[in-house]
Design a protein around this motif. Structure first.
Motif, PDB file in Angstrom:
ATOM      1  N   ASN A 212      33.048  18.993   6.891  1.00 14.09           N
ATOM      2  CA  ASN A 212      33.818  17.704   7.564  1.00 14.09           C
ATOM      3  C   ASN A 212      32.392  16.761   7.547  1.00 14.09           C
ATOM      4  O   ASN A 212      31.355  17.114   8.392  1.00 14.09           O
ATOM      5  CB  ASN A 212      33.930  17.726   9.121  1.00 14.09           C
ATOM      6  N   PRO A 213      32.755  15.493   7.035  1.00 14.87           N
ATOM      7  CA  PRO A 213      31.317  14.826   6.969  1.00 14.87           C
ATOM      8  C   PRO A 213      30.798  14.339   8.014  1.00 14.87           C
ATOM      9  O   PRO A 213      29.589  13.910   8.376  1.00 14.87           O
ATOM     10  CB  PRO A 213      31.743  13.486   5.892  1.00 14.87           C
ATOM     11  N   ALA A 214      31.749  14.288   9.155  1.00 14.85           N
ATOM     12  CA  ALA A 214      31.597  13.671  10.467  1.00 14.85           C
ATOM     13  C   ALA A 214      30.682  14.655  11.329  1.00 14.85           C
ATOM     14  O   ALA A 214      30.176  14.239  12.427  1.00 14.85           O
ATOM     15  CB  ALA A 214      32.840  13.424  11.195  1.00 14.85           C
ATOM     16  N   THR A 215      30.519  16.054  11.020  1.00 15.57           N
ATOM     17  CA  THR A 215      30.324  16.966  12.081  1.00 15.57           C
ATOM     18  C   THR A 215      29.177  18.017  11.257  1.00 15.57           C
ATOM     19  O   THR A 215      28.830  18.807  11.776  1.00 15.57           O
ATOM     20  CB  THR A 215      31.287  17.786  12.542  1.00 15.57           C
ATOM     21  N   THR A 216      28.837  17.629   9.902  1.00 17.26           N
ATOM     22  CA  THR A 216      27.856  18.431   9.218  1.00 17.26           C
ATOM     23  C   THR A 216      26.648  17.881   9.072  1.00 17.26           C
ATOM     24  O   THR A 216      26.902  16.512   8.945  1.00 17.26           O
ATOM     25  CB  THR A 216      28.502  19.018   7.847  1.00 17.26           C
ATOM     26  N   PRO A 217      25.339  18.257   9.023  1.00 19.26           N
ATOM     27  CA  PRO A 217      24.021  17.620   9.068  1.00 19.26           C
ATOM     28  C   PRO A 217      24.238  16.785   7.800  1.00 19.26           C
ATOM     29  O   PRO A 217      24.337  17.023   6.631  1.00 19.26           O
ATOM     30  CB  PRO A 217      23.233  18.541   8.948  1.00 19.26           C
ATOM     31  N   ARG A 218      23.906  15.443   8.023  1.00 17.11           N
ATOM     32  CA  ARG A 218      23.667  14.352   7.005  1.00 17.11           C
ATOM     33  C   ARG A 218      24.879  14.076   6.119  1.00 17.11           C
ATOM     34  O   ARG A 218      24.711  14.105   4.999  1.00 17.11           O
ATOM     35  CB  ARG A 218      22.455  14.498   6.163  1.00 17.11           C
ATOM     36  N   ALA A 219      25.975  14.245   6.798  1.00 14.75           N
ATOM     37  CA  ALA A 219      27.496  14.370   6.114  1.00 14.75           C
ATOM     38  C   ALA A 219      27.318  15.317   5.028  1.00 14.75           C
ATOM     39  O   ALA A 219      28.030  15.180   3.769  1.00 14.75           O
ATOM     40  CB  ALA A 219      27.433  12.983   5.702  1.00 14.75           C
ATOM     41  N   GLY A 220      26.693  16.499   5.024  1.00 14.59           N
ATOM     42  CA  GLY A 220      26.795  17.378   4.104  1.00 14.59           C
ATOM     43  C   GLY A 220      25.437  17.569   3.350  1.00 14.59           C
ATOM     44  O   GLY A 220      25.272  18.615   2.507  1.00 14.59           O
ATOM     45  N   ARG A 221      24.776  16.369   3.043  1.00  7.49           N
ATOM     46  CA  ARG A 221      23.695  16.176   1.937  1.00  7.49           C
ATOM     47  C   ARG A 221      22.400  17.155   2.318  1.00  7.49           C
ATOM     48  O   ARG A 221      21.755  17.535   1.667  1.00  7.49           O
ATOM     49  CB  ARG A 221      23.150  14.873   1.836  1.00  7.49           C
ATOM     50  N   TYR A 222      22.504  17.487   3.703  1.00 11.91           N
ATOM     51  CA  TYR A 222      21.370  18.427   4.122  1.00 11.91           C
ATOM     52  C   TYR A 222      21.359  19.615   3.333  1.00 11.91           C
ATOM     53  O   TYR A 222      20.229  20.326   3.042  1.00 11.91           O
ATOM     54  CB  TYR A 222      21.524  18.757   5.733  1.00 11.91           C
ATOM     55  N   TYR A 223      22.389  20.255   2.987  1.00 10.38           N
ATOM     56  CA  TYR A 223      22.629  21.293   2.116  1.00 10.38           C
ATOM     57  C   TYR A 223      22.777  21.213   0.806  1.00 10.38           C
ATOM     58  O   TYR A 223      22.534  21.940  -0.164  1.00 10.38           O
ATOM     59  CB  TYR A 223      23.562  22.024   2.900  1.00 10.38           C
ATOM     60  N   LEU A 224      23.693  20.030   0.429  1.00 13.54           N
ATOM     61  CA  LEU A 224      24.152  19.831  -0.989  1.00 13.54           C
ATOM     62  C   LEU A 224      22.894  19.779  -1.867  1.00 13.54           C
ATOM     63  O   LEU A 224      23.213  19.959  -3.219  1.00 13.54           O
ATOM     64  CB  LEU A 224      24.870  18.911  -1.009  1.00 13.54           C
ATOM     65  N   ASP A 225      21.851  19.210  -1.523  1.00 17.42           N
ATOM     66  CA  ASP A 225      20.764  18.942  -2.638  1.00 17.42           C
ATOM     67  C   ASP A 225      20.371  20.395  -3.113  1.00 17.42           C
ATOM     68  O   ASP A 225      20.177  20.660  -4.533  1.00 17.42           O
ATOM     69  CB  ASP A 225      19.381  18.366  -2.068  1.00 17.42           C
ATOM     70  N   SER A 226      20.191  21.364  -2.284  1.00 16.57           N
ATOM     71  CA  SER A 226      19.555  22.748  -2.771  1.00 16.57           C
ATOM     72  C   SER A 226      20.718  23.457  -3.436  1.00 16.57           C
ATOM     73  O   SER A 226      20.472  24.014  -4.516  1.00 16.57           O
ATOM     74  CB  SER A 226      18.863  23.277  -1.711  1.00 16.57           C
ATOM     75  N   LEU A 227      21.941  23.201  -2.820  1.00 18.17           N
ATOM     76  CA  LEU A 227      23.084  23.662  -3.573  1.00 18.17           C
ATOM     77  C   LEU A 227      23.520  23.136  -5.140  1.00 18.17           C
ATOM     78  O   LEU A 227      23.628  24.318  -6.035  1.00 18.17           O
ATOM     79  CB  LEU A 227      24.436  23.523  -2.563  1.00 18.17           C
ATOM     80  N   GLU A 228      23.228  22.111  -5.104  1.00 15.03           N
ATOM     81  CA  GLU A 228      23.561  21.437  -6.338  1.00 15.03           C
ATOM     82  C   GLU A 228      22.473  21.690  -7.377  1.00 15.03           C
ATOM     83  O   GLU A 228      22.601  21.985  -8.601  1.00 15.03           O
ATOM     84  CB  GLU A 228      23.454  19.871  -6.332  1.00 15.03           C
ATOM     85  N   GLN A 229      21.021  22.029  -6.758  1.00 22.08           N
ATOM     86  CA  GLN A 229      20.127  22.316  -7.947  1.00 22.08           C
ATOM     87  C   GLN A 229      20.393  23.680  -8.429  1.00 22.08           C
ATOM     88  O   GLN A 229      20.206  24.069  -9.483  1.00 22.08           O
ATOM     89  CB  GLN A 229      18.965  22.352  -7.104  1.00 22.08           C
ATOM     90  N   GLU A 230      20.775  24.565  -7.512  1.00 20.40           N
ATOM     91  CA  GLU A 230      21.086  26.088  -7.663  1.00 20.40           C
ATOM     92  C   GLU A 230      22.108  26.077  -8.668  1.00 20.40           C
ATOM     93  O   GLU A 230      22.152  26.857  -9.904  1.00 20.40           O
ATOM     94  CB  GLU A 230      21.349  26.881  -6.618  1.00 20.40           C
ATOM     95  N   ALA A 231      23.212  25.296  -8.524  1.00 22.85           N
ATOM     96  CA  ALA A 231      24.425  25.485  -9.489  1.00 22.85           C
ATOM     97  C   ALA A 231      24.007  24.815 -10.884  1.00 22.85           C
ATOM     98  O   ALA A 231      24.572  25.419 -11.729  1.00 22.85           O
ATOM     99  CB  ALA A 231      25.499  24.300  -8.826  1.00 22.85           C
ATOM    100  N   ALA A 232      23.090  23.761 -10.957  1.00 25.99           N
ATOM    101  CA  ALA A 232      22.602  23.431 -12.275  1.00 25.99           C
ATOM    102  C   ALA A 232      21.950  24.551 -12.911  1.00 25.99           C
ATOM    103  O   ALA A 232      22.118  24.653 -14.201  1.00 25.99           O
ATOM    104  CB  ALA A 232      21.781  22.214 -12.159  1.00 25.99           C
ATOM    105  N   ALA A 233      20.918  25.319 -12.225  1.00 27.86           N
ATOM    106  CA  ALA A 233      20.442  26.257 -12.837  1.00 27.86           C
ATOM    107  C   ALA A 233      21.488  27.391 -13.329  1.00 27.86           C
ATOM    108  O   ALA A 233      20.970  28.228 -14.274  1.00 27.86           O
ATOM    109  CB  ALA A 233      19.417  26.670 -11.728  1.00 27.86           C
ATOM    110  N   SER A 234      22.330  27.776 -12.735  1.00 29.75           N
ATOM    111  CA  SER A 234      23.343  28.879 -12.948  1.00 29.75           C
ATOM    112  C   SER A 234      24.453  28.678 -13.746  1.00 29.75           C
ATOM    113  O   SER A 234      25.132  29.444 -14.138  1.00 29.75           O
ATOM    114  CB  SER A 234      23.613  29.800 -11.627  1.00 29.75           C
TER     115      SER A 234
END
Length: 347
Positions: free
Chosen positions: A192-214
């Protein structure tokens, strides 16, 4: 608001039968431990869960294993006894923005000596209402980025507390769920963008980096209402094969039962950040081991230490939990290499 809502129910921290036994035995003891009897202190606390939620009830009865129960037990060990030299006031913020605002104001009107918050949203709401009442956040994922503290080592102001994860967790969740389900082509991210840190971006950067690598596609699944949960999860039941990740999010914790039910219905493997989801029937979780340390800081503040002088503390250990019965129901065979690293395997 033009009309003040009725006060939320106050849940006693110590059952009254326990209080009768404790009061006499500890009235002298708390003096020897340094707690002063000059006046009754008030410790306020907020929870995003309804007061009748199972986790709320457990928090007040299972002292050794829950955050609020551990706080009460920890304060007792330091000489603070509910009803003797302090009152514990719990309010639920469940019910939307108006309920959050009302719950915060109710606590502030009591002139508390310290307020314990349980989520980033609650901490922000209390800080918006007061810059003088000391605040201890029991969990926060980005206290510097959210403007709660100047730095982890030197918070300043009227707030301090404990972090519960780091941005790198996003990539770690993807690694673990892909190890459990090696042939996934995409991963859905529920939040939920309203209740997760930085509307999700706090975790999405590292998640997307890992996804690109895998070689895994990341598909965002933001939701704002409980009615959207099933639809968001059902999208991932169709090819190409998918798994899902639940971000750190108080909204998802409140609605954990609906999330678990939908993942079972549509046979979607999902990894969660908290053990609460495993207890509700989830597949696996990876997050910080619950350490109830807030009593240390609440005690110091009650004795006169400024919240801003206490450094923000980070988790000391993370744990991986796997429910093998759920895995079997989903048709998964968890690799032995992953099971060997699990801190707990539930059958």
């Amino acid at each position: 608001m033009t009309e003040r809502p009725a006060p939320a129910s106050v849940v006693p921290a110590v059952a009254r039968r326990d209080f009768v036994l404790l009061a006499g035995a500890t009235a002298v003891g708390f003096l020897s431990l340094g707690a002063t009897p000059d006046r009754m202190r008030i410790v306020g606390s907020l929870t995003a869960l309804p007061l009748d939620d199972e986790l709320t009830r457990r928090s007040l009865t299972e002292a050794a294993t829950t955050r609020l129960g551990g706080l009460i037990a920890g304060l007792r060990q330091r000489g603070w006894v509910e009803g003797v030299n302090y009152h514990f006031e719990l309010r639920s913020t469940f019910g939307g923005p108006d309920k959050l605002t009302a719950a915060v104001q109710e606590l502030i009107d009591l002139r508390p000596d310290v307020i314990l918050t349980g989520s980033t949203v609650e901490t922000a709401a209390v800080l918006a209402a007061t810059r003088s009442v000391p605040i201890v956040f029991a969990t926060s994922n980005d206290p510097v980025g959210n403007g709660f503290v100047q730095s982890l080592a030197h918070p300043g102001g009227n707030v301090t507390g404990f972090t519960s994860s780091t941005p790198e967790m996003g990539g770690k969740w993807l690694q673990l769920i892909k190890e459990a389900v090696p042939d996934i082509a995409r991963v859905g991210v529920l939040y939920n963008p309203a209740t997760t840190p930085r509307a999700g971006r706090y975790y999405l950067d590292s998640l997307e980096q890992e996804a690109a690598a895998s070689g895994v596609e990341v598909v965002l699944a933001p939701i704002g209402e409980a009615t959207e949960i099933e639809g968001a999860i059902s999208r991932f039941s169709e090819p190409p094969k998918a798994a899902m990740i639940s971000l750190v999010d108080s909204f998802l914790v409140v609605n954990r039962q609906a999330i678990i039910a939908a993942t079972a219905k549509y046979r979607i493997p999902m990894i969660y950040p908290f053990h609460y989801f495993i207890e509700a029937g989830g597949l696996m979780s990876y997050g910080p081991t619950l350490e109830v340390r807030s009593a240390d800081y609440v005690d110091l503040i009650l004795r006169g230490t400024k919240a801003g002088d206490l450094p923000v503390q980070s988790p000391r250990k993370y744990e991986l939990l796997i429910n093998r019965t759920v895995a079997k129901a989903l048709g998964l065979t968890i690799p032995l290499t992953l099971l060997a690293r699990a801190d707990e395997i539930r059958e």
